[in-house]
Scaffold this motif. Structure first.
Motif, PDB file in Angstrom:
ATOM      1  N   THR B  57       0.835  -1.199   0.000  1.00  0.00           N
ATOM      2  CA  THR B  57       0.000   0.000   0.000  1.00  0.00           C
ATOM      3  C   THR B  57       0.875   1.256   0.000  1.00  0.00           C
ATOM      4  O   THR B  57       0.368   2.361   0.015  1.00  0.00           O
ATOM      5  CB  THR B  57      -0.963   0.057   1.207  1.00  0.00           C
ATOM      6  OG1 THR B  57      -0.196   0.094   2.405  1.00  0.00           O
ATOM      7  CG2 THR B  57      -1.896  -1.131   1.221  1.00  0.00           C
ATOM      8  N   GLN B  58       2.192   1.074   0.009  1.00  0.00           N
ATOM      9  CA  GLN B  58       3.084   2.230  -0.092  1.00  0.00           C
ATOM     10  C   GLN B  58       3.610   2.339  -1.515  1.00  0.00           C
ATOM     11  O   GLN B  58       4.114   1.372  -2.077  1.00  0.00           O
ATOM     12  CB  GLN B  58       4.251   2.081   0.896  1.00  0.00           C
ATOM     13  CG  GLN B  58       3.785   2.089   2.336  1.00  0.00           C
ATOM     14  CD  GLN B  58       4.918   1.801   3.308  1.00  0.00           C
ATOM     15  OE1 GLN B  58       6.070   1.657   2.927  1.00  0.00           O
ATOM     16  NE2 GLN B  58       4.564   1.695   4.581  1.00  0.00           N
ATOM     17  N   MET B  59       3.481   3.545  -2.068  1.00  0.00           N
ATOM     18  CA  MET B  59       3.906   3.787  -3.447  1.00  0.00           C
ATOM     19  C   MET B  59       5.352   3.359  -3.665  1.00  0.00           C
ATOM     20  O   MET B  59       5.694   2.799  -4.698  1.00  0.00           O
ATOM     21  CB  MET B  59       3.798   5.288  -3.775  1.00  0.00           C
ATOM     22  CG  MET B  59       2.410   5.760  -4.024  1.00  0.00           C
ATOM     23  SD  MET B  59       1.689   4.931  -5.435  1.00  0.00           S
ATOM     24  CE  MET B  59       2.038   6.115  -6.716  1.00  0.00           C
ATOM     25  N   ALA B  60       6.200   3.638  -2.659  1.00  0.00           N
ATOM     26  CA  ALA B  60       7.628   3.354  -2.800  1.00  0.00           C
ATOM     27  C   ALA B  60       7.854   1.870  -3.086  1.00  0.00           C
ATOM     28  O   ALA B  60       8.723   1.516  -3.892  1.00  0.00           O
ATOM     29  CB  ALA B  60       8.361   3.787  -1.537  1.00  0.00           C
ATOM     30  N   GLU B  79      -6.139  -9.511   3.052  1.00  0.00           N
ATOM     31  CA  GLU B  79      -6.951  -8.352   3.412  1.00  0.00           C
ATOM     32  C   GLU B  79      -7.603  -7.761   2.161  1.00  0.00           C
ATOM     33  O   GLU B  79      -6.922  -7.282   1.263  1.00  0.00           O
ATOM     34  CB  GLU B  79      -6.062  -7.274   4.034  1.00  0.00           C
ATOM     35  CG  GLU B  79      -5.809  -7.478   5.507  1.00  0.00           C
ATOM     36  CD  GLU B  79      -5.074  -6.274   6.075  1.00  0.00           C
ATOM     37  OE1 GLU B  79      -5.682  -5.191   6.141  1.00  0.00           O
ATOM     38  OE2 GLU B  79      -3.886  -6.418   6.413  1.00  0.00           O
ATOM     39  N   ASN B  81      -9.145  -4.991   1.689  1.00  0.00           N
ATOM     40  CA  ASN B  81      -8.896  -3.571   1.426  1.00  0.00           C
ATOM     41  C   ASN B  81      -7.514  -3.327   0.824  1.00  0.00           C
ATOM     42  O   ASN B  81      -7.348  -2.450  -0.013  1.00  0.00           O
ATOM     43  CB  ASN B  81      -9.066  -2.761   2.713  1.00  0.00           C
ATOM     44  CG  ASN B  81     -10.508  -2.780   3.199  1.00  0.00           C
ATOM     45  OD1 ASN B  81     -11.390  -3.238   2.479  1.00  0.00           O
ATOM     46  ND2 ASN B  81     -10.742  -2.281   4.400  1.00  0.00           N
ATOM     47  N   VAL B  82      -6.537  -4.147   1.254  1.00  0.00           N
ATOM     48  CA  VAL B  82      -5.199  -4.029   0.655  1.00  0.00           C
ATOM     49  C   VAL B  82      -5.299  -4.364  -0.833  1.00  0.00           C
ATOM     50  O   VAL B  82      -4.809  -3.632  -1.699  1.00  0.00           O
ATOM     51  CB  VAL B  82      -4.194  -4.974   1.347  1.00  0.00           C
ATOM     52  CG1 VAL B  82      -2.889  -5.026   0.571  1.00  0.00           C
ATOM     53  CG2 VAL B  82      -3.944  -4.532   2.782  1.00  0.00           C
ATOM     54  N   LEU B  84      -7.869  -4.275  -2.814  1.00  0.00           N
ATOM     55  CA  LEU B  84      -8.635  -3.280  -3.567  1.00  0.00           C
ATOM     56  C   LEU B  84      -7.833  -2.010  -3.792  1.00  0.00           C
ATOM     57  O   LEU B  84      -7.875  -1.424  -4.872  1.00  0.00           O
ATOM     58  CB  LEU B  84      -9.935  -2.954  -2.815  1.00  0.00           C
ATOM     59  CG  LEU B  84     -10.961  -4.091  -2.864  1.00  0.00           C
ATOM     60  CD1 LEU B  84     -12.103  -3.834  -1.904  1.00  0.00           C
ATOM     61  CD2 LEU B  84     -11.488  -4.248  -4.286  1.00  0.00           C
ATOM     62  N   MET B  85      -7.090  -1.602  -2.769  1.00  0.00           N
ATOM     63  CA  MET B  85      -6.299  -0.389  -2.942  1.00  0.00           C
ATOM     64  C   MET B  85      -5.179  -0.617  -3.962  1.00  0.00           C
ATOM     65  O   MET B  85      -4.996   0.182  -4.882  1.00  0.00           O
ATOM     66  CB  MET B  85      -5.708   0.056  -1.601  1.00  0.00           C
ATOM     67  CG  MET B  85      -4.783   1.246  -1.750  1.00  0.00           C
ATOM     68  SD  MET B  85      -4.399   1.980  -0.162  1.00  0.00           S
ATOM     69  CE  MET B  85      -3.115   3.125  -0.697  1.00  0.00           C
ATOM     70  N   GLN B  88      -6.469  -0.751  -7.503  1.00  0.00           N
ATOM     71  CA  GLN B  88      -6.839   0.560  -8.047  1.00  0.00           C
ATOM     72  C   GLN B  88      -5.606   1.391  -8.387  1.00  0.00           C
ATOM     73  O   GLN B  88      -5.583   2.098  -9.395  1.00  0.00           O
ATOM     74  CB  GLN B  88      -7.675   1.340  -7.032  1.00  0.00           C
ATOM     75  CG  GLN B  88      -9.057   0.786  -6.851  1.00  0.00           C
ATOM     76  CD  GLN B  88      -9.843   1.656  -5.888  1.00  0.00           C
ATOM     77  OE1 GLN B  88     -10.333   2.705  -6.246  1.00  0.00           O
ATOM     78  NE2 GLN B  88      -9.928   1.210  -4.652  1.00  0.00           N
ATOM     79  N   VAL B  89      -4.602   1.312  -7.519  1.00  0.00           N
ATOM     80  CA  VAL B  89      -3.378   2.078  -7.772  1.00  0.00           C
ATOM     81  C   VAL B  89      -2.695   1.544  -9.037  1.00  0.00           C
ATOM     82  O   VAL B  89      -2.273   2.308  -9.904  1.00  0.00           O
ATOM     83  CB  VAL B  89      -2.420   2.001  -6.557  1.00  0.00           C
ATOM     84  CG1 VAL B  89      -1.064   2.595  -6.903  1.00  0.00           C
ATOM     85  CG2 VAL B  89      -3.035   2.740  -5.367  1.00  0.00           C
TER      86      VAL B  89
END
Lengths: 220, 146
Positions: B57-60, B79, B81-82, B84-85, B88-89
């Motif tokens: 979930t971190q861009m880096a 998870e 939500n992880v 899904l995020m 999407q990213v």
């Protein structure tokens, strides 16, 4: 106004207390049963125990009629999904997600959720304060009814390059001395302000802030 | 089907490691991301891809895994939500052409289907198979005792 806050810890507690004090209707969603009991004892807010990214829990918390949803959990992925569910499934008009990782504030915006990063906010506050170090010698005279302040003009100051008489100064303020290359100059209307000048100002407490702002360009 | 694609797999649990081993063996370039390093032990000895240790979930971390070059991203963590995020990213920001996310909660799946995210819901898939098995079993028994 009805605000739904999903999160935990002190930020959640104090935010809820503030919002309640302003007369908002606050509903809290928190996953930890013990914390929920504590919160419901300490606050006037309604507390719903469960996962804020579960749509049954959002429904129980009355997301349908909420004016705003604020997701401030320590997990960015949860904050994103909570806001997306709230706006897509429950048509909540305003949602905001905390980006724990400052990079994610931008990510959230790109994904259509308004995001904010406390790291950004606190960081820029510190920078603002630190950059005010160019203001020194704050000296109250006459039982604090007059301030004498010295400001070092930086290149981005809005007064640099201007004649003193063209500077839009609030009333009851005086540029007493300009120290340029260690030489004091008593300025006149035709004196030009230069970067690096140390300007000694005489102000009254009521116009102190606006006068400093006129010289630094910064909001105080 | 081309077998030289660049595939990023997020989560190296039972599903993630299985997919990684399989896709690597069939000739794809595979990168696995997991925030718990010990999970990488589930990768088979002949896994020839890369391992990235970090929180997806971190861009880096996604940049480190060169998600911008990926042909496919599969989000398999436990998870929802992880997944899904990250999906999407990958789709919205890194423009990965094909993104798949595992989502256990069927209700959450609907919303993301509307957002154009391809999801696979193990709960629905398993339920369907159970129902089918039950139906077949019942039919079989009826067949045995007319």
């Amino acid at each position: 106004m009805k605000v739904l806050i999903v999160g935990s810890g002190k930020t959640l507690y104090f935010l809820s207390r503030n919002f309640s004090a302003r007369g908002y209707q606050v509903v809290i969603i928190n996953r930890n049963p013990e914390e929920c009991i504590q919160l419901s004892r300490q606050l006037t807010a309604t507390v719903v125990c469960g996962d804020g990214s579960d749509d049954d829990i959002l429904k129980d918390a009355g997301a349908m009629g909420a004016d705003a949803v604020l997701a401030i959990t320590p997990n960015d992925q949860d904050n994103l999904v909570i806001c997306q569910l709230a706006s897509r499934k429950f048509s909540v008009p305003r949602t905001m997600a905390l980006a724990n990782d400052p990079d994610n504030a931008e990510v959230f915006e790109k994904l259509g959720v308004s995001g904010f990063s406390t790291t950004h906010i606190v960081g820029s506050l510190i920078e603002q304060r630190a950059s005010l170090e160019q203001i020194t010698n704050l000296l109250p005279v006459g039982e604090g009814r007059v301030n004498v302040t010295e400001i070092v003009l930086t290149g981005d100051s809005p007064v640099v390059g201007k004649l003193l008489k063209d500077i839009d100064l609030p009333e009851n303020a005086l540029v007493a001395v300009v120290i340029r290359d260690k030489k004091p100059i008593i300025p006149r209307g035709a004196t030009v302000m230069l970067a690096g000048d140390r300007v000694v100002l005489i102000t009254l407490p009521e116009n102190h802030g606006p006068v400093l702002k006129a010289f630094t360009g910064e909001r105080l | 089907m081309k077998n030289n694609r660049y595939i990023v797999i997020v989560g190296c649990g039972r599903l993630g490691s299985h997919l990684a081993n399989h896709l690597s063996r069939s000739g794809n370039s595979v990168v696995v991301i997991d925030k718990n390093e010990p999970t990488f032990k589930d990768l088979s000895p002949d896994f020839s891809g890369f391992r990235v240790h970090g929180d997806a979930t971190q861009m880096a971390v996604l940049k480190e895994a060169k998600v911008n070059q990926a042909d496919i991203l599969i989000a398999t963590t436990h998870e929802d939500n992880v997944n899904l995020m990250v999906a999407q990213v990958a789709q919205g920001i890194f423009r990965v052409p094909h993104v798949l996310a595992r989502v256990f909660d069927p209700k959450r799946m609907e919303v993301y289907a509307q957002l154009g995210i391809d999801t696979i819901c193990p709960t629905s898939v398993a339920a369907e198979m159970f129902l089918q098995a039950v139906a077949n079993g019942a039919a079989g028994r009826r067949g045995a005792n007319p």
